[in-house]
Design an enzyme around this catalytic site. Structure first.
Site, mmCIF file in Angstrom:
data_model
loop_
_atom_site.group_PDB
_atom_site.id
_atom_site.type_symbol
_atom_site.label_atom_id
_atom_site.label_comp_id
_atom_site.label_asym_id
_atom_site.label_seq_id
_atom_site.Cartn_x
_atom_site.Cartn_y
_atom_site.Cartn_z
ATOM 1 N N GLU A 1 0.793 -1.244 0.000
ATOM 2 C CA GLU A 1 0.000 0.000 0.000
ATOM 3 C C GLU A 1 0.819 1.286 0.000
ATOM 4 O OE1 GLU A 1 -2.688 -0.352 3.304
ATOM 5 O OE2 GLU A 1 -3.729 -2.052 2.430
ATOM 6 N N GLU B 1 -6.214 -10.886 -1.153
ATOM 7 C CA GLU B 1 -7.114 -10.629 -0.014
ATOM 8 C C GLU B 1 -8.568 -10.507 -0.472
ATOM 9 O OE1 GLU B 1 -5.648 -7.243 2.224
ATOM 10 O OE2 GLU B 1 -3.570 -7.860 1.964
#
Ligand code: XIL
Length: 631
Positions: free
Chosen positions: A349, A472
């Site tokens: 991220e 995910e």
């Protein structure tokens, strides 16, 4: 309970969609939460009317709490238990579980609690792990009000690795009254065996896995689902992130003793129960994650490892980063030499949706998205060294990924592609992790991202020539979903999964972020493939419908599944027969026989189970006494 409504709904949906597919869409058995509730069994219950408080204790030598029966307050009857003389917030009445209850079994606990003048309590859980460390977690917080507060059917369970397992009330130093304390053993849930295993359906395409947290391990039905559907790959939900691995006290002690503040001290104690499970069951592990702005303590970036200290220099942080990554992999592979750590999210991220780095700052400061890495490095120039060190220290076979969410949004997508192309040229990166936290919303038109947007992102990442892993995956419904919402979710999952499947040559793993809806980090929006009652949802069926389960190739005689027929195959069969605890299908030895090995090894004409005749047939074959197997 959450699952009930959805459960009935799935049965209806499924029967409507039966028969379209090569894999039949099997209606979940008619066991509803209502019928399974009926066999929930009360295993301990007291309203304290007999004035017996002996099943409860205070919390050890330093806890001043005194427990007694009291008629000053009560919910039912005229008596409750009074916990008085509490001198610390954590002091409180405790109830031990592991000396009365069974591991790997789900219990519900209900109770009433009241303060003398005002109630302000927390209901908590504690246990000691196999390293002798005591761990605590809050089960219900903010039991606040002017009267009795209720704890209702709180799920608890524990594994056989946990000792001194307690639930307890804490909070404030006021007296606490407890009444109507009931422990119920949840009905044994058998998971659906008549549906195909997800990992098996895609066995020739990519690994299928999930994320787990240690509390999942003590839920048998959860782990049965993991074994059947998701045992291709496990990611620790939180326990291998920097805040779980970095040990501040040990860092500071090392600094005091050596004067060196560039060698972060780490521990995998939080992840151990999960890693032990993966080791025992031979499940490959995704390492998540090394370098991230979130779930990384600010003190890691500060002088003296002190959250109030100055930010360290970039030079010092580079050393800390290298030593952290080195220690991380060295410790992991030393503790778990047999686990296949096949993938690692080196950086997580780092790019924003507009393609820019994050704002510098402490992670908790103003908004959610600031990065201490950017604070120290000035920009995203920490990414390349992170990959350089990961390349240097990761075990052989561990592929390195950049992982992100909203990875299909243009600005971010382009930034990732540019970064990855550069890292690829330098030989530092192996793949892109697409987190894939998606929103099905109320219609396919409203879903975000749209299936075609996701599909285009897959195209772009594929063009890089790197591997892709979906790391995910979850897809939310609106809150309080209706039957129609679950149908939309199913259609959306199908669209997304079809897009993934169309790119399967470039995709090596698909990991769903959790097992059942109630255990998801987005539980309110039911984003997963199984519901709280462990039943496959429409979304599950939409993925498997129309697909065949590939038949695993049987190599007769190859009991150890190494592709060859040799004397050790006969030996393994004899070991599995002689010592099934160690060498049987669930055996503790690393070299235990697998299910496939059992099929491969069944080569005599004596029927299904492995016998010495099978071992003998292999030996005859090796001595050319027979010319083919099975005999
Ligand atoms: C989530 C966990 O599932 C939660 O339990 C935790 O509170 C927050 O983090 N992107 C990631 C994951 O890379 O590590 C995050 O996991 C979800 C978003």
């Amino acid at each position: 309970m959450k699952g009930k409504k959805s459960n009935r709904m799935i049965a209806a949906l499924m029967s409507a969609s039966m028969g379209i597919a090569a894999i039949p869409a099997i209606a979940p058995a008619a066991v509803s939460a209502e019928t399974s509730d009926a066999v929930n069994k009360v295993v301990f219950s007291t309203d304290f009317e007999d004035e017996d408080v002996s099943m409860f204790t205070n919390r050890g030598e330093n806890d001043t709490t005194v427990l007694s029966a009291s008629d000053e307050a009560s919910v039912s009857g005229s008596t409750s238990m009074l916990a008085s003389e509490r001198s610390k917030d954590w002091n409180g009445p405790a109830f031990r579980l592991d000396d009365k209850l069974k591991p790997y079994t789900e219990y519900y606990i209900s109770a009433k609690v009241k303060g003398r003048y005002y109630t302000n309590a927390t209901f908590s859980f504690q246990y000691t792990n196999s390293d002798g460390e005591t761990k605590y977690s809050n089960l219900v917080q903010n039991l606040s009000g002017s009267d009795w507060m209720s704890v209702e059917n709180v799920k608890v369970s524990f594994t056989d690795e946990m000792t001194d397992v307690f639930v307890y009330f804490e909070g404030g130093q006021d007296d606490l009254f407890i009444d109507d304390f009931v422990v119920t053993e949840a009905a044994q849930v058998e998971i659906e065996q008549d549906i195909p295993g997800l990992k098996d359906v895609f066995a020739n395409d990519f690994k299928v896995g999930t994320a787990l947290t240690p509390s999942d391990l003590s839920s048998k039905p959860t782990m049965d689902i993991v074994e059947k559907h998701f045992s291709g790959s496990i990611t620790a939900g939180n326990e291998m992130k920097p805040d779980a691995v970095l040990n501040q006290a040990a860092c500071q002690t090392y600094f005091e003793e050596t004067g060196d503040d560039t060698v972060p001290q780490i521990s995998f104690s939080a992840a151990k129960p999960l890693l032990n499970y993966c080791q025992k069951n031979n499940i490959p592990v995704r390492v998540h994650t090394l370098v991230w702005h979130s779930q990384t303590p600010d003190w890691f970036f500060k002088e003296g490892y002190d959250p109030n200290g100055e930010w360290v220099s970039k030079e010092k942080m580079l050393k800390r980063m290298e030593n952290y990554i080195k220690a991380y992999f060295e410790t992991l592979t030393e503790l778990y030499p047999d686990i296949d750590f096949y993938a690692c999210d080196v950086v997580n991220e780092a790019w924003l949706e507009d393609g820019k780095p994050r704002q510098p700052g402490e992670q908790g400061s103003g908004g959610s998205a600031k990065s201490a890495w950017v604070q120290v490095f000035g920009d995203n120039s920490f990414i390349e060294p992170a990959f350089t060190f990961a390349r240097k220290y990761a075990p052989e076979g561990c592929k390195l990924y950049y992982n992100d969410y909203n990875e299909y949004m243009d600005g971010k997508l382009n930034a990732i592609v540019d970064m990855a192309a550069d890292l690829k040229e330098k030989g530092l990166i192996d793949g892109i992790g697409m987190q894939s936290h998606l929103d099905a919303r109320q219609s396919l038109d409203a879903a975000f991202p749209s299936v075609s947007m996701y599909d285009k992102a897959l195209d772009k990442y594929c063009e890089l020539g790197l591997d892709i892993q979906v790391t995910e995956l979850d897809a939310t419904t609106p809150e309080n979903p209706t039957e129609a919402d679950f149908k939309v979710q199913a259609d959306y999952y199908k669209g997304i999964w079809d897009a993934i499947y169309a790119h399967k040559d470039n995709i090596s793993a698909v990991v769903v972020w959790g097992v059942t809806d109630d255990g998801s980090w987005r539980a309110k929006q039911y984003p997963l493939l199984f519901d709280a009652d462990y039943k496959a949802k429409p979304a599950f069926y939409s993925i498997v419908e129309g697909r065949e389960v590939p038949v695993p190739k049987v190599i007769y005689g190859d009991a150890d599944c190494d592709g060859k027929i040799f004397l050790n195959d006969a030996v393994l069969i004899m070991q599995a027969i002689g010592n099934p605890d160690a060498y049987g299908v669930n055996g503790t030895e690393k070299t235990h026989i697998t299910k496939q090995g059992k099929i491969n090894g069944d080569v005599s004409n004596t029927g299904d189970d492995l016998t010495n005749a099978d071992a003998l047939a292999i030996q005859k074959y090796l001595l050319n006494l027979i010319d083919k197997l099975p005999e």
